[in-house]
Design a protein around this motif. Structure first.
Motif, PDB file in Angstrom:
ATOM      1  N   VAL A  30       2.304  12.821  14.673  1.00 38.10           N
ATOM      2  CA  VAL A  30       3.098  12.582  13.473  1.00 38.10           C
ATOM      3  C   VAL A  30       2.260  12.834  12.232  1.00 38.10           C
ATOM      4  O   VAL A  30       1.022  12.757  12.266  1.00 38.10           O
ATOM      5  N   ASP A  31       2.949  13.142  11.137  1.00 41.11           N
ATOM      6  CA  ASP A  31       2.317  13.305   9.826  1.00 41.11           C
ATOM      7  C   ASP A  31       3.213  12.571   8.833  1.00 41.11           C
ATOM      8  O   ASP A  31       4.318  13.038   8.516  1.00 41.11           O
ATOM      9  N   ILE A  32       2.765  11.391   8.324  1.00 38.19           N
ATOM     10  CA  ILE A  32       3.618  10.469   7.575  1.00 38.19           C
ATOM     11  C   ILE A  32       3.066  10.227   6.182  1.00 38.19           C
ATOM     12  O   ILE A  32       1.849  10.116   5.984  1.00 38.19           O
ATOM     13  N   THR A  33       3.969  10.121   5.217  1.00 39.94           N
ATOM     14  CA  THR A  33       3.656   9.579   3.896  1.00 39.94           C
ATOM     15  C   THR A  33       4.716   8.524   3.577  1.00 39.94           C
ATOM     16  O   THR A  33       5.816   8.552   4.122  1.00 39.94           O
ATOM     17  N   GLY A  34       4.388   7.588   2.689  1.00 41.55           N
ATOM     18  CA  GLY A  34       5.347   6.544   2.351  1.00 41.55           C
ATOM     19  C   GLY A  34       4.663   5.324   1.773  1.00 41.55           C
ATOM     20  O   GLY A  34       3.581   5.422   1.186  1.00 41.55           O
ATOM     21  N   PHE A  35       5.294   4.149   1.930  1.00 41.19           N
ATOM     22  CA  PHE A  35       4.694   2.919   1.430  1.00 41.19           C
ATOM     23  C   PHE A  35       5.113   1.752   2.313  1.00 41.19           C
ATOM     24  O   PHE A  35       6.091   1.819   3.068  1.00 41.19           O
ATOM     25  N   TRP A  36       4.332   0.661   2.181  1.00 38.84           N
ATOM     26  CA  TRP A  36       4.634  -0.593   2.872  1.00 38.84           C
ATOM     27  C   TRP A  36       4.373  -1.717   1.874  1.00 38.84           C
ATOM     28  O   TRP A  36       3.289  -1.827   1.302  1.00 38.84           O
ATOM     29  N   GLN A  37       5.403  -2.547   1.635  1.00 43.28           N
ATOM     30  CA  GLN A  37       5.288  -3.666   0.705  1.00 43.28           C
ATOM     31  C   GLN A  37       5.766  -4.955   1.375  1.00 43.28           C
ATOM     32  O   GLN A  37       6.619  -4.931   2.269  1.00 43.28           O
ATOM     33  N   HIS A  38       5.181  -6.057   0.908  1.00 36.77           N
ATOM     34  CA  HIS A  38       5.610  -7.377   1.377  1.00 36.77           C
ATOM     35  C   HIS A  38       5.828  -8.240   0.133  1.00 36.77           C
ATOM     36  O   HIS A  38       4.877  -8.599  -0.562  1.00 36.77           O
ATOM     37  N   ALA A  39       7.091  -8.529  -0.175  1.00 38.25           N
ATOM     38  CA  ALA A  39       7.426  -9.301  -1.376  1.00 38.25           C
ATOM     39  C   ALA A  39       8.611 -10.207  -1.076  1.00 38.25           C
ATOM     40  O   ALA A  39       9.518  -9.845  -0.319  1.00 38.25           O
ATOM     41  N   TYR A  63       8.772 -12.757   0.733  1.00 30.78           N
ATOM     42  CA  TYR A  63       8.809 -13.119   2.156  1.00 30.78           C
ATOM     43  C   TYR A  63       9.474 -12.053   3.016  1.00 30.78           C
ATOM     44  O   TYR A  63       9.891 -12.336   4.156  1.00 30.78           O
ATOM     45  N   GLN A  64       9.584 -10.826   2.522  1.00 25.69           N
ATOM     46  CA  GLN A  64      10.193  -9.759   3.297  1.00 25.69           C
ATOM     47  C   GLN A  64       9.328  -8.508   3.252  1.00 25.69           C
ATOM     48  O   GLN A  64       8.651  -8.237   2.249  1.00 25.69           O
ATOM     49  N   ASP A  65       9.364  -7.736   4.368  1.00 30.06           N
ATOM     50  CA  ASP A  65       8.679  -6.462   4.419  1.00 30.06           C
ATOM     51  C   ASP A  65       9.629  -5.347   3.993  1.00 30.06           C
ATOM     52  O   ASP A  65      10.822  -5.344   4.332  1.00 30.06           O
ATOM     53  N   HIS A  66       9.087  -4.379   3.231  1.00 31.48           N
ATOM     54  CA  HIS A  66       9.833  -3.191   2.822  1.00 31.48           C
ATOM     55  C   HIS A  66       8.954  -1.985   3.095  1.00 31.48           C
ATOM     56  O   HIS A  66       7.768  -1.978   2.747  1.00 31.48           O
ATOM     57  N   SER A  67       9.525  -0.961   3.704  1.00 32.91           N
ATOM     58  CA  SER A  67       8.756   0.239   3.982  1.00 32.91           C
ATOM     59  C   SER A  67       9.647   1.457   3.858  1.00 32.91           C
ATOM     60  O   SER A  67      10.871   1.389   4.031  1.00 32.91           O
ATOM     61  N   ARG A  68       9.015   2.601   3.551  1.00 31.48           N
ATOM     62  CA  ARG A  68       9.727   3.873   3.489  1.00 31.48           C
ATOM     63  C   ARG A  68       8.749   4.970   3.862  1.00 31.48           C
ATOM     64  O   ARG A  68       7.614   5.007   3.375  1.00 31.48           O
ATOM     65  N   ILE A  69       9.187   5.847   4.755  1.00 35.84           N
ATOM     66  CA  ILE A  69       8.335   6.953   5.183  1.00 35.84           C
ATOM     67  C   ILE A  69       9.109   8.257   5.074  1.00 35.84           C
ATOM     68  O   ILE A  69      10.339   8.247   4.995  1.00 35.84           O
ATOM     69  N   ILE A 103       0.847  -1.188   0.000  1.00 34.17           N
ATOM     70  CA  ILE A 103       0.000   0.000   0.000  1.00 34.17           C
ATOM     71  C   ILE A 103       0.887   1.244   0.000  1.00 34.17           C
ATOM     72  O   ILE A 103       1.991   1.238   0.531  1.00 34.17           O
ATOM     73  N   ARG A 104       0.385   2.313  -0.630  1.00 31.47           N
ATOM     74  CA  ARG A 104       1.042   3.614  -0.559  1.00 31.47           C
ATOM     75  C   ARG A 104       0.268   4.481   0.432  1.00 31.47           C
ATOM     76  O   ARG A 104      -0.946   4.641   0.312  1.00 31.47           O
ATOM     77  N   ILE A 105       0.960   5.032   1.391  1.00 29.95           N
ATOM     78  CA  ILE A 105       0.342   5.869   2.422  1.00 29.95           C
ATOM     79  C   ILE A 105       0.450   7.324   1.990  1.00 29.95           C
ATOM     80  O   ILE A 105       1.543   7.889   1.950  1.00 29.95           O
ATOM     81  N   HIS A 106      -0.672   7.917   1.624  1.00 28.49           N
ATOM     82  CA  HIS A 106      -0.683   9.317   1.222  1.00 28.49           C
ATOM     83  C   HIS A 106      -0.735  10.238   2.437  1.00 28.49           C
ATOM     84  O   HIS A 106      -0.200  11.353   2.400  1.00 28.49           O
ATOM     85  N   LYS A 107      -1.369   9.748   3.501  1.00 32.89           N
ATOM     86  CA  LYS A 107      -1.472  10.567   4.706  1.00 32.89           C
ATOM     87  C   LYS A 107      -1.721   9.663   5.901  1.00 32.89           C
ATOM     88  O   LYS A 107      -2.631   8.851   5.896  1.00 32.89           O
TER      89      LYS A 107
END
Length: 291
Positions: free
Chosen positions: A274-283, A285-291, A260-264
């Motif tokens: 907090v006020d965050i934007t970013g994404f969360w991916q699971h591919a 067998y691993q989680d990847h996120s960036r904020i 998912i992409r987090i717009h807000k």
């Protein structure tokens, strides 16, 4: 659903009312749908249906499937002898039903356990936007009065809830679904026709999230895929995570490949804001996120 089963027909004719009854034990019939529609071919489930019709009376269909489902449906017949649905009550988990005098369809009762991935596989063909399904959803929106179901356990979109009350209604071209449980209390709405990339709007009084556990390699292979979460526009008055009160939270997100992409993501509490934007991916067998 596959197989065949023995059944018995009974016809009863009177001056003002006619009865047609069907009974069976469904032995030999197999269904892989979730409860209460699941049945192995080796299981006998008594089922009965009675159709009542006559002069100057509505046509009524009474049905019972073991102690799983009871139903009472009422049809009005026009001058051309065409039957039109008028009212219906379907009760899951046992309990008597009577023909309803008010128009519309009602579904209520109790289901011991609900698992959304199992049900999604069962109803997915109905979510396709083709002519037949569009007509079905239009008819359902006109007929539905409400759904009021209680669950012993409720699992959907990564939430594993205990006792839960689910309610569904239709208004203003939207479906309104409410969930009432200890960790999650509120409602969401989705567009009438479930268009592609539809969004879910919601307002929750509270959401309580447990602490996420570290996962073994075998758990990672069956980890919940966040990409199945539709686009979200949610407000939560009180969000708690592992006993940490995050206060009021606003979330706006859309699905992407494997995540998912987090717009807000906005939180406001005396302890944290907090006020965050970013994404969360699971591919892979691993989680990847960036904020």
């Amino acid at each position: 659903t596959t197989g065949g089963f023995k059944h018995t027909w009974i016809f009863h004719n009177q001056t003002k009312q006619n009865d047609v009854a069907l009974s069976s034990d469904l032995y030999g019939l197999k269904s892989d749908y979730p409860y209460p529609f699941n049945m192995p071919a080796s299981l006998a489930l008594p089922v009965s249906m009675k159709l009542q019709f006559g002069l100057h009376k509505p046509t009524t269909l009474l049905a019972s499937l073991s102690n799983r489902i009871n139903a009472a449906l009422v049809f009005h017949v026009d001058q051309s002898d065409n039957a039109h649905f008028y009212s219906g009550l379907v009760r899951i988990g046992g309990g008597d039903v009577l023909p309803q005098s008010n128009p519309g369809f009602v579904l209520d009762g109790y289901i011991p356990s609900f698992n959304w991935p199992d049900w999604y596989r069962a109803v997915k063909p109905w979510l396709v936007n083709d002519g037949d399904n569009e007509q079905f959803k239009l008819s359902l929106s006109k007929m539905l009065r409400y759904v009021d179901l209680k669950f012993g356990a409720f699992n959907a979109f990564g939430f594993h809830l205990g006792k839960t009350n689910f309610k569904l209604s239709f208004a203003d071209q939207k479906w309104y679904a409410s969930l009432f449980s200890q960790p999650l209390y509120g409602f969401v709405s989705v567009p009438f026709d479930f268009p592609k990339n539809y969004d879910v709007s919601g307002q929750f009084q509270r959401i309580i999230l447990p602490k996420f556990k570290s996962l073994s390699s075998s758990d990672m292979k069956t980890r919940f895929d966040p990409s199945v979460i539709p686009a979200l526009n949610l407000t939560v008055n009180s969000l708690q995570y592992d006993h940490l009160n995050l206060g009021k939270v606003t979330l706006q997100s859309t699905p992407i490949d494997h995540g998912i992409r987090i717009h807000k993501l906005l939180t406001a509490s005396p302890l944290l804001g907090v006020d965050i934007t970013g994404f969360w991916q699971h591919a892979k067998y691993q989680d990847h996120s960036r904020i």
